[in-house]
Write a protein that holds these residues in place. Structure first.
Motif, PDB file in Angstrom:
ATOM      1  N   LYS A  99       0.839  -1.201   0.000  1.00 50.35           N
ATOM      2  CA  LYS A  99       0.000   0.000   0.000  1.00 50.35           C
ATOM      3  C   LYS A  99       0.877   1.255   0.000  1.00 50.35           C
ATOM      4  N   GLU A 100       0.854   1.958  -1.102  1.00 54.05           N
ATOM      5  CA  GLU A 100       1.531   3.255  -1.184  1.00 54.05           C
ATOM      6  C   GLU A 100       0.549   4.330  -1.643  1.00 54.05           C
ATOM      7  N   VAL A 101       0.081   4.227  -2.889  1.00 57.69           N
ATOM      8  CA  VAL A 101      -0.808   5.250  -3.437  1.00 57.69           C
ATOM      9  C   VAL A 101      -2.107   4.602  -3.897  1.00 57.69           C
ATOM     10  N   ALA A 102      -3.217   5.251  -3.601  1.00 51.52           N
ATOM     11  CA  ALA A 102      -4.524   4.828  -4.106  1.00 51.52           C
ATOM     12  C   ALA A 102      -5.109   5.957  -4.947  1.00 51.52           C
ATOM     13  N   VAL A 103      -5.692   5.595  -6.080  1.00 49.05           N
ATOM     14  CA  VAL A 103      -6.399   6.560  -6.929  1.00 49.05           C
ATOM     15  C   VAL A 103      -7.894   6.294  -6.775  1.00 49.05           C
ATOM     16  N   LEU A 104      -8.605   7.279  -6.281  1.00 58.69           N
ATOM     17  CA  LEU A 104     -10.011   7.115  -5.927  1.00 58.69           C
ATOM     18  C   LEU A 104     -10.931   7.236  -7.147  1.00 58.69           C
ATOM     19  N   ILE A 105     -11.941   6.383  -7.210  1.00 57.13           N
ATOM     20  CA  ILE A 105     -13.039   6.566  -8.165  1.00 57.13           C
ATOM     21  C   ILE A 105     -14.332   6.634  -7.362  1.00 57.13           C
ATOM     22  N   SER A 106     -15.002   7.781  -7.452  1.00 60.85           N
ATOM     23  CA  SER A 106     -16.268   8.010  -6.745  1.00 60.85           C
ATOM     24  C   SER A 106     -17.434   7.664  -7.664  1.00 60.85           C
ATOM     25  N   GLY A 145      -5.186   8.409 -16.057  1.00 57.97           N
ATOM     26  CA  GLY A 145      -3.962   9.193 -16.228  1.00 57.97           C
ATOM     27  C   GLY A 145      -3.167   9.315 -14.937  1.00 57.97           C
ATOM     28  N   CYS A 146      -3.868   9.554 -13.825  1.00 58.42           N
ATOM     29  CA  CYS A 146      -3.185   9.667 -12.525  1.00 58.42           C
ATOM     30  C   CYS A 146      -2.551   8.332 -12.130  1.00 58.42           C
ATOM     31  N   THR A 147      -3.246   7.228 -12.417  1.00 55.11           N
ATOM     32  CA  THR A 147      -2.703   5.904 -12.099  1.00 55.11           C
ATOM     33  C   THR A 147      -1.427   5.639 -12.891  1.00 55.11           C
ATOM     34  N   ILE A 148      -1.460   5.927 -14.188  1.00 56.12           N
ATOM     35  CA  ILE A 148      -0.275   5.721 -15.025  1.00 56.12           C
ATOM     36  C   ILE A 148       0.878   6.598 -14.537  1.00 56.12           C
ATOM     37  N   ALA A 149       0.575   7.846 -14.199  1.00 58.58           N
ATOM     38  CA  ALA A 149       1.616   8.760 -13.720  1.00 58.58           C
ATOM     39  C   ALA A 149       2.271   8.235 -12.446  1.00 58.58           C
ATOM     40  N   CYS A 150       1.461   7.731 -11.520  1.00 64.46           N
ATOM     41  CA  CYS A 150       2.008   7.193 -10.268  1.00 64.46           C
ATOM     42  C   CYS A 150       2.842   5.950 -10.519  1.00 64.46           C
ATOM     43  N   LEU A 151       2.348   5.051 -11.379  1.00 65.05           N
ATOM     44  CA  LEU A 151       3.089   3.821 -11.681  1.00 65.05           C
ATOM     45  C   LEU A 151       4.415   4.134 -12.354  1.00 65.05           C
ATOM     46  N   GLU A 152       4.402   5.085 -13.271  1.00 66.67           N
ATOM     47  CA  GLU A 152       5.631   5.417 -13.988  1.00 66.67           C
ATOM     48  C   GLU A 152       6.638   6.146 -13.098  1.00 66.67           C
ATOM     49  N   ASN A 153       6.159   6.623 -11.954  1.00 70.97           N
ATOM     50  CA  ASN A 153       7.070   7.198 -10.964  1.00 70.97           C
ATOM     51  C   ASN A 153       7.427   6.195  -9.873  1.00 70.97           C
ATOM     52  N   GLN A 154       7.177   4.902 -10.166  1.00 70.45           N
ATOM     53  CA  GLN A 154       7.617   3.782  -9.324  1.00 70.45           C
ATOM     54  C   GLN A 154       6.883   3.663  -7.994  1.00 70.45           C
ATOM     55  N   TYR A 155       5.641   4.150  -7.951  1.00 71.98           N
ATOM     56  CA  TYR A 155       4.832   3.964  -6.752  1.00 71.98           C
ATOM     57  C   TYR A 155       3.900   2.769  -6.943  1.00 71.98           C
ATOM     58  N   SER A 156       3.788   1.932  -5.924  1.00 74.69           N
ATOM     59  CA  SER A 156       2.792   0.866  -5.941  1.00 74.69           C
ATOM     60  C   SER A 156       1.419   1.524  -5.856  1.00 74.69           C
ATOM     61  N   THR A 157       0.605   1.347  -6.910  1.00 73.11           N
ATOM     62  CA  THR A 157      -0.636   2.116  -7.044  1.00 73.11           C
ATOM     63  C   THR A 157      -1.810   1.194  -7.308  1.00 73.11           C
ATOM     64  N   GLU A 158      -2.922   1.478  -6.663  1.00 67.97           N
ATOM     65  CA  GLU A 158      -4.124   0.701  -6.915  1.00 67.97           C
ATOM     66  C   GLU A 158      -5.337   1.616  -7.000  1.00 67.97           C
ATOM     67  N   ILE A 159      -6.361   1.125  -7.675  1.00 70.84           N
ATOM     68  CA  ILE A 159      -7.620   1.860  -7.779  1.00 70.84           C
ATOM     69  C   ILE A 159      -8.431   1.610  -6.508  1.00 70.84           C
ATOM     70  N   LEU A 160      -8.945   2.677  -5.923  1.00 76.22           N
ATOM     71  CA  LEU A 160      -9.763   2.589  -4.713  1.00 76.22           C
ATOM     72  C   LEU A 160     -11.169   3.059  -5.048  1.00 76.22           C
ATOM     73  N   LEU A 161     -12.116   2.128  -5.096  1.00 82.67           N
ATOM     74  CA  LEU A 161     -13.509   2.487  -5.362  1.00 82.67           C
ATOM     75  C   LEU A 161     -14.131   3.105  -4.118  1.00 82.67           C
ATOM     76  N   GLY A 162     -15.000   4.088  -4.337  1.00 87.16           N
ATOM     77  CA  GLY A 162     -15.555   4.844  -3.230  1.00 87.16           C
ATOM     78  C   GLY A 162     -16.214   4.005  -2.163  1.00 87.16           C
ATOM     79  N   TYR A 163     -17.024   3.014  -2.573  1.00 90.21           N
ATOM     80  CA  TYR A 163     -17.727   2.213  -1.565  1.00 90.21           C
ATOM     81  C   TYR A 163     -16.761   1.337  -0.779  1.00 90.21           C
ATOM     82  N   ASN A 164     -15.660   0.919  -1.419  1.00 89.31           N
ATOM     83  CA  ASN A 164     -14.634   0.174  -0.689  1.00 89.31           C
ATOM     84  C   ASN A 164     -13.929   1.067   0.322  1.00 89.31           C
TER      85      ASN A 164
END
Length: 231
Positions: free
Chosen positions: A26-33, A57-76
């Motif tokens: 767990k490093e970075v989460a990109v939220l989808i509401s 775009g934000c997810t790709i940017a984070c991954l390309e900057n070597q951060y472990s990134t996942e999508i975080l859905l709002g209800y989750n």
């Protein structure tokens, strides 16, 4: 199709001892509401929309900057503990669930980092950031350039934190070739190349970071995610 599956299988098997039963760091989460995704949508099915594209775009940017990134859905996010993320990115949206917003602010208050991307998204969190929302204006047209006695309109939704809402800008440098009638500040679709570099006569904030409780809130007042995805 079968040959493609064979290639994927071979690729995975070579790395099995490292990846099998692995868990995401767990490093970075990109939220989808959900509310942000369905805001003003008139299609029953299908993907897309500014919130969706900005999240990609934000997810790709984070991954390309070597951060472990996942999508975080709002209800989750509402149902689970989100304190383990080092940062949560909120991509461009015009609406968010009130309880989800409060949980994200609580996350920041307890030491997390919220990165809010987009002109309209920043306005949603403006009050918590110390700005009176009614004083923030989001402009589609943010600059006007004069090139060879012709006006070039530069467009991109942008929340202006300082100065007037319409800024006069001047051309910093360009070859003068391929300039269309409309261009995006950050390379919008429909513009021709090469894009001009512009500079504002007045200061315009490209990002703002402030402490919030034990954590921080960062605001990027233009849609970095969609621009990164497309350009």
């Amino acid at each position: 199709f079968i040959s493609t599956l064979k290639k994927v299988s071979d690729f995975c098997k070579v790395r099995q001892e490292f990846c099998h039963h692995a868990t995401i760091r767990k490093e970075v989460a990109v939220l989808i509401s959900e509310k942000g995704y369905f805001h003003n949508r008139d299609r029953l099915f299908g993907r897309g929309g500014i919130h969706y594209d900005s999240a990609i775009g934000c997810t790709i940017a984070c991954l390309e900057n070597q951060y472990s990134t996942e999508i975080l859905l709002g209800y989750n996010a509402l149902e689970q503990d989100i304190s383990g993320y080092k940062a949560i990115v909120i991509p461009e949206l015009k609406e968010i669930e009130p309880d989800l917003k409060q949980k994200l602010l609580c996350y920041a208050n307890l030491g997390g980092v919220l990165i809010i991307v987009g002109a309209y998204a920043t306005k949603i969190f403006a009050t918590e950031f110390g700005y009176a929302c009614e004083n923030l204006k989001t402009e589609e047209v943010i600059a006007q350039l004069i090139i060879d006695d012709k006006k070039l309109t530069v467009e991109c939704p942008f929340t202006l934190f300082t100065g007037d809402c319409f800024h006069q800008a001047k051309l910093a440098s360009t070859s003068g070739e391929g300039l269309g009638i409309k261009q995006s500040v950050f390379g919008g679709a429909g513009g021709s190349w090469p894009l001009p570099r512009i500079q504002f006569n007045d200061c315009v904030a490209g990002s703002i970071v402030r402490s919030y409780g034990n954590g921080k809130i960062a605001m990027i007042p233009f849609d970095l995610g969609e621009q990164y995805l497309n350009f």
